[in-house]
Structure formats: C-alpha cells, structure tokens
Design a protein around this motif. Structure first.
Motif, short mmCIF file in Angstrom:
data_model
loop_
_atom_site.label_atom_id
_atom_site.label_comp_id
_atom_site.label_asym_id
_atom_site.label_seq_id
_atom_site.Cartn_x
_atom_site.Cartn_y
_atom_site.Cartn_z
N ASP A 254 40.63 49.71 -61.31
CA ASP A 254 40.77 49.36 -62.72
C ASP A 254 39.39 49.17 -63.30
O ASP A 254 38.39 49.07 -62.58
N LEU A 267 29.94 39.47 -64.19
CA LEU A 267 31.08 39.87 -63.37
C LEU A 267 30.61 40.64 -62.13
O LEU A 267 31.13 40.43 -61.03
N VAL A 272 32.75 41.47 -59.16
CA VAL A 272 33.65 42.33 -59.95
C VAL A 272 32.78 43.39 -60.65
O VAL A 272 32.50 43.27 -61.85
N CYS A 301 39.52 42.28 -71.92
CA CYS A 301 39.36 40.83 -71.82
C CYS A 301 38.89 40.30 -73.17
O CYS A 301 37.83 40.70 -73.66
N ILE A 344 34.21 33.24 -64.66
CA ILE A 344 34.07 33.64 -63.26
C ILE A 344 33.06 32.74 -62.54
O ILE A 344 33.20 32.48 -61.34
N GLN A 349 35.48 34.44 -57.90
CA GLN A 349 36.06 35.78 -57.93
C GLN A 349 37.57 35.78 -57.69
O GLN A 349 38.33 36.45 -58.38
N ALA A 350 38.04 35.02 -56.71
CA ALA A 350 39.45 35.06 -56.33
C ALA A 350 40.35 34.62 -57.48
O ALA A 350 41.35 35.29 -57.80
N THR A 353 40.24 37.23 -60.31
CA THR A 353 41.03 38.40 -59.95
C THR A 353 42.53 38.11 -60.09
O THR A 353 43.30 38.97 -60.51
N LEU A 356 43.49 38.58 -63.58
CA LEU A 356 43.59 40.00 -63.93
C LEU A 356 44.96 40.55 -63.54
O LEU A 356 45.54 41.36 -64.27
N GLN A 357 45.47 40.13 -62.41
CA GLN A 357 46.76 40.64 -61.94
C GLN A 357 47.90 40.21 -62.85
O GLN A 357 48.95 40.85 -62.87
#
Length: 580
Positions: A254, A267, A272, A301, A344, A349-350, A353, A356-357
């Motif tokens: 993505d 990012l 990312v 975003c 972020i 990061q986790a 992310t 984002l999902q």
C-alpha cells in the motif's frame, strides 16, 4: 527525452506477441476452445471469469471488467509504465525500439535545468552539514526523531538565512531563475527563494531533482514553500517521496498519502517507508493513477477535524475516476491535534500500522459524506441523498465497483438500482457528447449494449479488421455528424484500410486514453450473436444500411436548403444524385 513510439511499431509488436504466453507466465490458464481462461489476477474470485483471446490478442474479465492488450496487462500486473511495458515486450519479440523513440538525454535546455537543480540540492545538503547557522536545523531534525541516515536517504538540506547564499554560490542567474530558485522583483532586486528553511528535494521516478520544498524553523508563514512549476516540474503530477518508496519496494502493499514532507520522512524513520505527499494542492486524478501503477491500495491520511474531512472529500472526488475493481482507496482520520509524524513517534510502528488496517474504505466515506445531515427516514431526505451523490457517481468509470456502489446507495434511498442509474445517466446526457460521438455515458460492465447499425459495424470491424477492405468508397460516410458514432466508425475503417494486416489488439491500442477507449472495449467484448461464418455478409449489409441512412439524412438537409433557396451549384448536383 525520448520521442513518441510510432504507431506502426506498436502494431508490429502486438502482431508478433502472443498474449496468451505473456499472461500465462504470470497467471495459470486453461485452454477453453480457441481461448484461454483462468482466475482473474485483478480481483479475488473462485470461479474463472478471466479470458484471454488468442484471436483478438486481448484479455477480458467478465467479473470485474478488467481488459487490455499485452501492453496493458504488463502495466497493470507488473506495474510498469507504458514505455517499460513496450520495452519488455519488444525484448521478447526480438524488436528494437526506433532510435528516435529511445530514452536519451533530455534536450539541452532541460539537461541544463536538471544540472542546476542538482547543484542546488548538493549545496543545500552541504550547508546542513557545515554552515555556521545550520545548528538550529540539525537540532530541529533531531527533535523530530530523524537520524542522519534517513536525512541522507531523502537528501534533506538547509537554506541558510540571507538573501544571496545560493545566488553567490552557483552564480548563473539565468539558470537559477529558470529553475525557480531565485526571485527577481526588479533588475537590481534579486534574492534566493529559499531562506532559513529546511530543504526537501523533490525527485522524479528516476531520482532526478526537479524541485524543492522548504519548511520554516520558526512560526513564520508560509510554513511550507514549494518551487514554482517549470519545464521539469508540474505539481499536479508529481508526489514527494515516490522515488524513495520505489527504492524501498518496487511493489509496496500500500502507499500512504499524507500532507507534509516531515510526515513522509518521519514515517520512513519509524519503519513505514511507503508514504508520499502532495505538493501543496489537492491530490489529482493523475497522481492517483500514478500510485495505482505501483500498488493496488492507496490510503489517505488526514486530520480528523473539519478541515481534514474537507481535504478528504476533495481527494475522494478526484480519486473516483481512477476507481475500478481490484483497486482500493481508504481514509485514515487521525486524532485531533495529531499528524502522522507525531502519532507514529508517540504510538510506534505497530500501533500506527494497526490504525492503517482499520482505515475507512472509500465507499463507506462517500456514503457517510452524502448522508451527513440527511434524514434517511423521510422521503425528502432520501431524495437529498441522491441529489448529493449524483455528481460523485457520474465520476466513476464503468465497472463492477460502480455497479456495487449504485446497489448500496439505491438500497439506502429505497429505490431500484436501475432507476438510480437512469437518473445519473440522464444528468450525464444533459451535457451531451459532441455531435457524431458514440454515446456510452453510464454504461456498466453488466449492462447490455443497445443494438444499433453503427455499434454492430464497429463490433464486427474490431473482431475482423480485414472487413474494412469491403468498403471501397468512404464517400457516403462524409456526413459523420448526423449519426452518433459514425465518425469513429469512419476512423476505424480508415485505419484498417491503411494497414490491411492490423490486428484487433493494435486497433484498440490506437485509442488508449482517448474519449472512445471505454466504448471500443465494450464493443470488442460484446456478444453480438453474429456467427463467424456470417460476419462478411452481415457487415456488408450493415454498411449499406448506414450509407442509406446517411444519404437520407443528407437529402433532408438539402431539401431544407432548397426550400430556402440557399443551394449552391455543388449542393444542387449532390441533391440531384441523391434523388436518383
């Protein structure tokens, strides 16, 4: 800069390539009669609806509507641009792209521009390292959590305070002016455009510096300043960070579209490395199409406030023409007061992310937008819903995605989908196509093609371009404005007569990105129920009917001029011939 690849080269290339072999190397195909079939690589399915025609040398999916020649397949599947796809097929076919069309050095004026921009980028990077006043910039970047390695990767630099730092270093005032790096107010008042700013070089897909963005180190305005447009920089086409995304992954799962350069870099710093930023304007359809050449999933975003949602609405509107099955656009709205950079760094990061999902699909955002302040429990409210949705629905290309969105909105409005399509199509036709143009407004992948003589003639000609040799005289088709689609039919006849060996795929490729592309692909895959053995006779009969129809309409026009006494001698002779 490379010249245009000649049409005759594309025609010859497609005649030498077997599309079944090209597709078969990437998709498992099974022979089905004279064609091949398999699971569509552009959308998820369990029952094969993807067909590759060896006769017509194109592919078509009856599920999602994806279609194209071998060139389009490589562009979509391997995510290549047009020239890259042509070059790859040419290598397979043992052909060499004509010298005039090969990638070569840009014209001298552009080469000079690239050189000036690169020298400026080098200067800005050097100043970040060793200028006496760069400490503030370095401290700012460190406070934002950026390492020297990531700053180097993105080529970040520093424009010192002062009016003539770059001008004095590079000295070529004319070149700097063409590159947009200085401002000339008057003959004796010239100064650097970027002063006391952190500099972010904007690079094209080949890594060449084409412009700059500068961020202030204090609270002055504007916060971000961009280079003006130039022969090598058009802000509506380029995206900051796209080159770096491709360096990290040629096929990212993505791509995130954010608002600031610092967001992109932060990012990447935090794991990312697939974010890009627009250049001070709303995301354009052209930019979205460029992103879909690289990935199938684009995530916007935005801040969660009203301004962020307005920006998201503009991005959605411009993205709609690029939407079709197999492509996904989502929207991530951030907590108030946060941007991707701050979030972020705060969450890691986790957690980012995970956000984002859960991003909102475009369809959900569109429906939420048009449903805002609308009472769906009342008839007036549901009518208002359709009124707000119609301009957006008109922007969608014919595809299964459009069909499904129509289904969903029709359900909310408690009306039949077919009726909703009629409403949208009727409003599209208020802006009627130019005289003589084939009208395909609103047609979707599952709608039947209305049978008309011109459409049938075009469909038969696309299947068998050699039929054009039957038409010895195009004279009767001179009045191409009288019948929708007649001008297009005449153009196809002329192309096929000029090159008797032209293939279906080559004909279709000639109309890539034209106003007729959608209509031609619709007709190329249309089951017109004319058996192969009867094509020649049917085509001859259709052309006679079209010629008679144009003659009758022309006679009507001449009769009107005759009654008003306006016939010229040439028109009188034409009238006499038509009356026989």
């Amino acid at each position: 800069m490379a010249g245009r690849i000649p049409d005759h080269f594309i025609d010859e290339l497609l005649s030498r390539i077997d599309i079944a072999e090209v597709v078969g190397e990437r998709v498992q195909l099974r022979r089905s009669g004279s064609n091949h079939s398999g699971l569509c690589p552009f959308h998820g399915e369990k029952t094969p609806s993807f067909t590759v025609s060896t006769e017509k040398q194109f592919y078509h999916c009856f599920g999602c509507g994806a279609h194209g020649t071998a060139i389009r397949f490589l562009m979509e599947y391997d995510r290549l641009d047009f020239r890259e796809a042509v070059a790859q097929l040419a290598a397979i076919a043992g052909m060499e792209i004509p010298e005039s069309a090969r990638d070569s050095a840009p014209p001298p004026e552009q080469e000079s521009l690239y050189s000036t921009l690169q020298r400026a980028a080098d200067a800005y990077r050097q100043w970040l390292r060793d200028h006496p006043q760069a400490e503030r910039a370095v401290k700012y970047l460190q406070q934002r959590g950026l390492s020297g390695e990531i700053a180097k990767q993105y080529g970040i630099g520093f424009a010192p305070p002062g009016w003539r730092n770059l001008l004095d270093k590079l000295t070529d005032r004319t070149a700097l002016n063409r590159a947009g790096l200085i401002v000339e107010k008057e003959a004796d008042r010239v100064y650097d455009r970027f002063r006391d700013r952190i500099i972010f070089p904007i690079r094209d897909r080949r890594g060449r510096t084409i412009a700059f963005g500068g961020r202030v180190l204090d609270q002055s305005e504007p916060k971000y300043l961009n280079s003006p447009e130039s022969p090598v920089f058009q802000k509506g086409q380029e995206l900051y960070g796209l080159y770096e995304v491709l360096q990290a992954d040629r096929r990212p799962p993505d791509i995130l579209v954010v608002e600031g350069y610092m967001d992109v870099v932060a990012l990447a710093q935090h794991g990312v490395p697939r974010a890009v930023a627009t250049l001070g304007t709303a995301t354009s359809t052209r930019q979205v199409e460029r992103l879909f050449q690289i990935t199938g999933d684009v995530i916007f975003c935005f801040d969660g406030d009203k301004a962020g949602r307005r920006a998201a609405a503009r991005a959605m509107e411009n993205a709609l023409p690029a939407m079709r099955q197999g492509r996904q656009i989502r929207f991530l709205f951030l907590p108030e007061g946060e941007d991707p950079d701050s979030l972020i760094r705060q969450e890691g990061q986790a957690s980012f992310t995970a956000r984002l999902q859960k991003a909102t699909p475009l369809s959900d955002f569109l429906i939420a937008s048009v449903s805002d302040e609308v009472d769906l429990q009342t008839m007036d409210g549901r009518a208002r819903l359709i009124e707000k949705a119609t301009p957006l629905l008109r922007r969608l290309p014919p595809d299964v995605y459009r069909h499904m969105l129509f289904d969903r909105l029709a359900g909310l409005a408690r009306i039949e989908r077919d009726y909703l399509e009629q409403v949208v199509d009727q409003q599209q036709r208020i802006k009627s196509p130019p005289d003589g143009q084939l009208d395909t407004a609103g047609t979707t992948a599952d709608q039947p093609v209305r049978r008309t003589p011109v459409r049938l003639a075009i469909a038969l000609l696309l299947q068998s371009p050699s039929l054009a040799t039957q038409v010895e005289d195009l004279g009767p088709l001179h009045d191409t404005q009288s019948i929708p689609g007649l001008a297009l039919l005449k153009q196809l006849l002329e192309l096929s007569r000029t090159d008797p060996h032209i293939t279906t795929s080559a004909l279709l490729e000639r109309f890539r990105d034209s106003e007729h592309e959608t209509a031609l692909w619709k007709l190329a895959t249309w089951d017109h129920l004319v058996p192969e053995a009867g094509r020649t006779e049917e085509f001859a009969d259709i052309m006679r009917r079209i010629a008679n129809q144009t003659a009758q309409q022309r006679l009507t026009q001449l009769n009107e001029r005759l009654q008003s006494g306006e016939l010229t001698p040439e028109e009188w002779s034409e009238w006499m011939a038509l009356k026989k």
